[in-house]
Design a protein around this motif. Structure first.
Motif, short mmCIF file in Angstrom:
data_model
loop_
_atom_site.label_atom_id
_atom_site.label_comp_id
_atom_site.label_asym_id
_atom_site.label_seq_id
_atom_site.Cartn_x
_atom_site.Cartn_y
_atom_site.Cartn_z
N THR A 136 3.22 -2.96 8.68
CA THR A 136 2.37 -3.86 9.45
C THR A 136 2.33 -5.27 8.86
O THR A 136 1.59 -6.12 9.38
CB THR A 136 0.93 -3.30 9.51
N ASP A 137 3.11 -5.53 7.82
CA ASP A 137 3.15 -6.88 7.22
C ASP A 137 3.63 -7.89 8.26
O ASP A 137 4.53 -7.60 9.07
CB ASP A 137 4.09 -6.89 6.02
N ASP A 185 0.82 -1.21 0.00
CA ASP A 185 0.00 0.00 0.00
C ASP A 185 0.86 1.26 0.00
O ASP A 185 0.56 2.23 -0.70
CB ASP A 185 -0.93 0.00 1.21
N ILE A 186 1.92 1.25 0.79
CA ILE A 186 2.79 2.43 0.86
C ILE A 186 3.55 2.64 -0.43
O ILE A 186 3.83 3.77 -0.84
CB ILE A 186 3.73 2.32 2.07
N LEU A 187 3.87 1.55 -1.13
CA LEU A 187 4.59 1.67 -2.40
C LEU A 187 3.74 2.32 -3.49
O LEU A 187 4.27 2.68 -4.55
CB LEU A 187 5.05 0.29 -2.86
N LEU A 197 11.22 1.08 -0.88
CA LEU A 197 10.53 2.31 -0.47
C LEU A 197 11.29 3.55 -0.93
O LEU A 197 10.68 4.58 -1.24
CB LEU A 197 10.35 2.33 1.04
N ARG A 198 12.62 3.45 -0.98
CA ARG A 198 13.40 4.62 -1.40
C ARG A 198 13.14 4.97 -2.87
O ARG A 198 13.34 6.12 -3.27
CB ARG A 198 14.89 4.36 -1.15
N GLU A 199 12.72 4.01 -3.67
CA GLU A 199 12.37 4.31 -5.05
C GLU A 199 11.15 5.21 -5.14
O GLU A 199 10.97 5.95 -6.11
CB GLU A 199 12.13 3.01 -5.82
N VAL A 200 10.28 5.14 -4.14
CA VAL A 200 9.07 5.97 -4.11
C VAL A 200 9.30 7.23 -3.28
O VAL A 200 8.87 8.32 -3.67
CB VAL A 200 7.89 5.16 -3.53
N TYR A 201 9.98 7.07 -2.12
CA TYR A 201 10.28 8.20 -1.23
C TYR A 201 11.81 8.31 -1.09
O TYR A 201 12.41 7.66 -0.23
CB TYR A 201 9.64 7.98 0.14
#
Length: 351
Positions: A266-267, A246-248, A278-282
């Protein structure tokens, strides 16, 4: 903002720097900002050291700087000349009360009762009030933890326990008190005593704060009006929580992928390289935590002597650490089957 609002003075209630020996780029940044305010906009600045600062270093050249309308509050017992600004209703006396450890107050003011911060502040107020004539409008600039204030995880404690707090009544002698130390903007005593708060968010505990600058107008008889001017940083500080998938998906409306991010996942299962993904998105992500490890996001130690625990007991403890859930009977049977299969392979393996 100074150019648009045209204040009579800018008050900086410490901390000026984050440490007593600040890095060179921080000193250069402060020099640039003060030069633009004082020389470029012709607005005087009154600043005091906070508990992060070195008052001796900040007070270098104070008499020379005062001629250019940069007024730096010094330690008690030294020069503490109030800064006087005037409007159509007459003068306003701005009195700097630099942060001082009680030990310093006892030494400089000779007050043996200044054993904690509350008594030390009381001693400083009595001393400083002597500089202003009676009946004039006064503003204090101080750095302290006032009892009842709401702290965050970002402030450096002034002392151990409650000995670092100051009673708000110590400032009733002034028409308004501009406080430094607490990072969350907040008012006390009907806005007469106020923390403007920090200009930026300095820990994830401040993610929910709204940063601002406080504009104060003082009336003819000392009544005050307070207005907050919100600050919008180039990159916000935010906390995200949810499943990795979801965050991705990226930021929502009004959110920036360039913000500084703390992610709590929360996985329950294993995750491969979550920080890299995640760094690819943020690109400015700062930390990744797992909610299933514990409430604090850290592993819980095994209870008991692991050398006396069976394979099943060890795996049961490990599984609960990672997932936050106990092993089911079916999972225990699967694990037991894996262990038996490994033992069987070891028995038939050539020596």
């Amino acid at each position: 903002m100074v150019r648009e609002e045209r204040p009579d003075a800018v008050l900086i209630a410490g901390d000026v720097y984050d440490k007593s020996l600040p890095p060179v780029d921080a000193v250069q940044l402060l020099d640039d900002v003060l030069s633009r305010i004082i020389l470029g906009e012709s607005v005087p600045v009154v600043l005091i050291p906070g508990n992060h600062d070195s008052p001796e270093r900040l007070s270098f050249g104070t008499r020379l700087l005062a001629r250019q309308r940069l007024h730096v509050g010094t330690l008690p017992g030294g020069q503490c000349e109030p800064v006087i600004v005037s409007d159509d209703d007459g003068p306003v006396w701005i009195i700097p009360l630099a942060y001082c450890d009680p030990r310093v107050v006892r030494e400089r003011l000779g007050d043996a009762e200044a054993q904690d911060h509350d008594h030390a502040m009381n001693s400083m107020v009595r001393w400083a009030r002597g500089f202003a004539p009676p009946g004039v409008r006064t503003i204090a600039v101080a750095h302290a933890f006032v009892a009842g204030g709401e702290p965050s995880d970002s402030e450096r404690p002034l002392s151990v326990g409650g000995a670092g707090s100051v009673d708000v009544g110590r400032f009733m002698a002034f028409g308004y008190t501009a406080l430094g130390h607490l990072h969350r903007p907040q008012s006390m005593d009907r806005h007469r005593v106020r923390y403007a708060g920090s200009l930026m968010k300095y820990s994830f505990a401040e993610a929910g704060h709204s940063k601002s600058v406080t504009l104060v107008e003082m009336g003819r008889v000392g009544e005050v009006k307070v207005r907050e001017v919100r600050l919008t940083p180039r990159r916000d500080l935010r906390c995200l929580e949810g499943r990795l998938a979801d965050i991705l998906r990226g930021p929502g409306p009004g959110e920036s992928r360039e913000d500084y991010i703390s992610v709590t996942l929360t996985d329950e299962g294993a995750l491969l390289h979550p920080m890299d993904r995640l760094r690819e998105v943020y690109p400015n992500i700062l930390e990744v935590r797992r909610s299933v490890l514990s409430d604090a996001g850290e592993l819980i130690g095994i209870r008991g002597d692991h050398r006396r625990m069976s394979e099943l007991e060890l795996f049961r403890a490990f599984f609960e650490q990672v997932t936050g859930q106990p092993l089911t009977e079916e999972q225990e049977e699967v694990f037991a089957g894996v262990v038996e299969g490994l033992r069987a392979r070891e028995e038939v393996a050539p020596s």
